[in-house]
Scaffold this active site. Structure first.
Site, PDB file in Angstrom:
ATOM      1  N   GLN A 112       0.867  -1.371   0.087  1.00  0.00           N
ATOM      2  CA  GLN A 112       0.148   0.080  -0.010  1.00  0.00           C
ATOM      3  C   GLN A 112       0.895   0.903   0.108  1.00  0.00           C
ATOM      4  O   GLN A 112       1.759   0.990   0.546  1.00  0.00           O
ATOM      5  CB  GLN A 112      -1.159   0.030   0.957  1.00  0.00           C
ATOM      6  CG  GLN A 112      -2.449   1.036   1.301  1.00  0.00           C
ATOM      7  CD  GLN A 112      -3.023   1.236   2.404  1.00  0.00           C
ATOM      8  OE1 GLN A 112      -2.530   1.915   3.010  1.00  0.00           O
ATOM      9  NE2 GLN A 112      -4.365   1.465   1.693  1.00  0.00           N
TER      10      GLN A 112
ATOM     11  N   TYR B 213      -6.464  10.393   3.974  1.00  0.00           N
ATOM     12  CA  TYR B 213      -4.858  10.923   4.338  1.00  0.00           C
ATOM     13  C   TYR B 213      -4.976  11.808   2.221  1.00  0.00           C
ATOM     14  O   TYR B 213      -5.845  12.554   2.225  1.00  0.00           O
ATOM     15  CB  TYR B 213      -3.886  10.156   3.809  1.00  0.00           C
ATOM     16  CG  TYR B 213      -3.915   9.082   4.936  1.00  0.00           C
ATOM     17  CD1 TYR B 213      -3.511   9.428   6.418  1.00  0.00           C
ATOM     18  CD2 TYR B 213      -4.618   7.893   5.570  1.00  0.00           C
ATOM     19  CE1 TYR B 213      -3.780   9.252   7.601  1.00  0.00           C
ATOM     20  CE2 TYR B 213      -4.602   7.588   6.411  1.00  0.00           C
ATOM     21  CZ  TYR B 213      -4.024   7.978   7.723  1.00  0.00           C
ATOM     22  OH  TYR B 213      -4.366   7.785   9.417  1.00  0.00           O
TER      23      TYR B 213
ATOM     24  N   ARG C 142      -7.690   2.137  -3.169  1.00  0.00           N
ATOM     25  CA  ARG C 142      -8.614   2.590  -2.276  1.00  0.00           C
ATOM     26  C   ARG C 142      -9.392   3.727  -1.810  1.00  0.00           C
ATOM     27  O   ARG C 142      -8.551   4.262  -1.607  1.00  0.00           O
ATOM     28  CB  ARG C 142      -7.220   1.712  -1.093  1.00  0.00           C
ATOM     29  CG  ARG C 142      -8.216   1.578   0.867  1.00  0.00           C
ATOM     30  CD  ARG C 142      -8.222   1.451   1.229  1.00  0.00           C
ATOM     31  NE  ARG C 142      -8.883   0.194   2.516  1.00  0.00           N
ATOM     32  CZ  ARG C 142      -9.044  -0.446   3.404  1.00  0.00           C
ATOM     33  NH1 ARG C 142      -7.821   0.209   4.469  1.00  0.00           N
ATOM     34  NH2 ARG C 142      -9.995  -0.897   4.078  1.00  0.00           N
TER      35      ARG C 142
ATOM     36  N   GLY D 230      -8.727  -6.556   8.657  1.00  0.00           N
ATOM     37  CA  GLY D 230      -8.313  -6.354   8.896  1.00  0.00           C
ATOM     38  C   GLY D 230      -7.623  -6.571  10.745  1.00  0.00           C
ATOM     39  O   GLY D 230      -7.250  -7.571  10.329  1.00  0.00           O
TER      40      GLY D 230
HETATM   41  C1  LIG Z   1      -4.080  -1.319  13.419  1.00  0.00           C
HETATM   42  C2  LIG Z   1      -4.597  -1.027  11.811  1.00  0.00           C
HETATM   43  C3  LIG Z   1      -4.349  -0.543  11.102  1.00  0.00           C
HETATM   44  C4  LIG Z   1      -4.834   0.324  10.206  1.00  0.00           C
HETATM   45  N1  LIG Z   1      -2.958   0.281   9.104  1.00  0.00           N
HETATM   46  C5  LIG Z   1      -4.398   1.249   7.936  1.00  0.00           C
HETATM   47  C6  LIG Z   1      -3.373   1.415   6.930  1.00  0.00           C
HETATM   48  O1  LIG Z   1      -2.519   0.849   7.013  1.00  0.00           O
HETATM   49  N2  LIG Z   1      -3.683   1.794   5.837  1.00  0.00           N
HETATM   50  C7  LIG Z   1      -5.171   1.526   4.808  1.00  0.00           C
HETATM   51  O2  LIG Z   1      -5.691   1.463   4.329  1.00  0.00           O
HETATM   52  N3  LIG Z   1      -6.217   1.636   6.758  1.00  0.00           N
HETATM   53  C8  LIG Z   1      -6.072   0.843   7.382  1.00  0.00           C
HETATM   54  N4  LIG Z   1      -6.649   0.334   8.608  1.00  0.00           N
HETATM   55  C9  LIG Z   1      -7.708   0.399   8.273  1.00  0.00           C
HETATM   56  C10 LIG Z   1      -8.348  -1.315   7.634  1.00  0.00           C
HETATM   57  O3  LIG Z   1      -7.252  -1.603   6.402  1.00  0.00           O
HETATM   58  C11 LIG Z   1      -9.673  -1.677   8.148  1.00  0.00           C
HETATM   59  O4  LIG Z   1     -10.310  -0.625   6.380  1.00  0.00           O
HETATM   60  C12 LIG Z   1     -10.321  -1.810   9.631  1.00  0.00           C
HETATM   61  O5  LIG Z   1      -9.161  -2.338  10.149  1.00  0.00           O
HETATM   62  C13 LIG Z   1     -11.060  -1.891   8.854  1.00  0.00           C
HETATM   63  O6  LIG Z   1     -11.434  -3.317   9.167  1.00  0.00           O
HETATM   64  P1  LIG Z   1     -11.885  -5.088  10.126  1.00  0.00           P
HETATM   65  O7  LIG Z   1     -13.383  -3.882  10.254  1.00  0.00           O
HETATM   66  O8  LIG Z   1     -12.329  -6.123   9.200  1.00  0.00           O
HETATM   67  O9  LIG Z   1     -10.443  -4.256  10.850  1.00  0.00           O
HETATM   68  C14 LIG Z   1      -5.912  -0.034  10.094  1.00  0.00           C
HETATM   69  C15 LIG Z   1      -6.863  -0.576  10.974  1.00  0.00           C
HETATM   70  C16 LIG Z   1      -6.159  -0.933  11.676  1.00  0.00           C
HETATM   71  C17 LIG Z   1      -6.917  -1.841  12.881  1.00  0.00           C
END
Ligand SMILES: Cc1cc2nc3c(=O)[nH]c(=O)nc-3n(C[C@H](O)[C@H](O)[C@H](O)COP(=O)(O)O)c2cc1C
Length: 368
Positions: free
Chosen positions: A101, A181, A228, A321
């Protein structure tokens, strides 16, 4: 459920995925070395999760200017490319696929990351959020409005990062244009009040994304580029929806059809937006009919809902995630309908192996 749609193969341009369970990009802040290079624990972390149909790496800065969080890895130096090579090799050895990413945080940063200089953004508007600096969380500041020259340089930084990603052995790149971002800051009227060719109209505010895609296309195949987006992001990461927000995403997603991208990765709302007048509550329902290519959907999915969305044709794959943080063998657990382990939020961004590489796989019970 006997035959799970999540466990079926998926053709992603030239790449065949073993299943439709995607690991969502997640910042883990483990690159605690001066070069901000992934190292042994990253190799182990991604190797453990290689049974995902596709891993999308943690957000990785495309330049020193792009940083906004402590200890995030980059993809702009030779050392970082070498570090990532070991990661991609490990994932490939396990039969997995991995995209990186590409990340620029824009105003979601702090002068502490830039030798005292202001973070760059489309307009000089403080997101009134927090930046995770080496000295802990700090209030964000009013950023510097980027000049046209700085915008053009940033587009070149994306291109160089994509080139580096190919050299590092990634199967593709995901352009991080969501979650408040830099690129998202350009899309939104509340963060972009420019009056030049990058502001004003919907087309102007969306322009930078297409210029980034066009620049990356010059150095790698179009069908290895993912995008994304998080259209209904409201009230977090400094973003606010307004009456032009959804029309802007309608325009962007329609226009993405002009490209033969690897995929479009959309997020359902991160929080409850049912009372927010300008937000859409069901993203896949709105955009599946619009986008003609491969669609990955994310946010708060469990196994059942993931299978359901694919079955109903609302998405081609589902990105998980947090479940992937605590269940490195998430795909095997889905296949066995096994229970999932809970994640520990305290160790999401702490250095070292704890909460990173020490989540166990399912224990195999041996019959005597
Ligand atoms: C610890 C953490 C770090 C994350 N870092 C990013 C990231 O670097 N880039 C991004 O697009 N989303 C990031 N997200 C968002 C996740 O990609 C995802 O959209 C979010 O966790 C919701 O999905 P989930 O309910 O399956 O966890 C992050 C989420 C978490 C929990």
């Amino acid at each position: 459920m006997n035959k799970q749609p999540l466990l079926e193969k998926l053709q992603l341009g030239p790449i065949e995925l073993n299943n439709r369970v995607v690991m969502a990009p997640m910042t883990r802040s483990r690159a605690n070395n001066p070069e901000k290079t992934p190292f042994d624990i990253h190799v182990e972390y991604y190797r453990q999760r290689a049974s995902a149909g596709l891993i999308i790496s943690e957000g990785s800065q495309i330049s020193t200017r792009a940083v906004g969080y402590i200890n995030t890895p980059g993809i702009h130096t030779a050392a970082q490319v070498e570090g990532w090579k070991k990661v991609t090799q490990a994932v490939h050895e396990e039969g997995g696929k991995i995209f990186i990413q590409l990340w620029h945080v824009g105003r979601m940063s702090h002068p502490d990351f830039h030798g005292g200089e202001l973070p760059h953004a489309p307009s000089a508007i403080n997101p009134h959020s927090k930046s995770f600096t080496p000295q802990g969380f700090k209030e964000t500041v009013t950023p510097k409005e980027m000049t046209i020259e700085e915008i053009k340089q940033t587009i070149l930084d994306y291109q160089k990062a994509a080139k580096n990603a190919m050299e590092a052995g990634f199967d593709g790149v995901e352009i991080h244009s969501s979650n408040g971002y830099l690129l998202h800051q350009f899309f939104n009227r509340t963060s972009n009040i420019r009056t030049d060719e990058y502001g004003g109209s919907i087309e102007n505010r969306a322009k930078i994304l297409f210029e980034v895609i066009d620049a990356i296309k010059e150095v790698m195949p179009e069908d290895r580029i993912g995008v994304r987006l998080n259209p209904s992001l409201h009230g977090i990461f400094g973003m606010t929806t307004d009456e032009e927000t959804i029309p802007t995403f309608d325009y962007i997603i329609e226009k993405l059809n002009d490209y033969k991208l690897s995929y479009l990765h959309l997020s359902e709302p991160f929080n409850d937006v049912s009372d927010i007048p300008h937000a859409v509550t069901q993203i896949a329902h709105r955009y599946r009919p619009v986008y003609k290519g491969t669609l990955i959907i994310n946010a708060s999915f469990d196994q059942e809902r993931g299978n359901q969305y694919i079955l109903e044709g609302l998405a081609d794959a589902v990105a998980y995630g947090k479940p992937f943080i605590s269940n490195p063998d998430l795909v095997e657990r889905f296949a066995k309908n096994a229970p999932l382990a809970d994640w520990d939020t305290d160790t999401f961004y702490t250095p070292g192996e704890k909460g990173f590489t020490d989540y166990p796989k399912l224990t195999v019970s041996k019959s005597i």
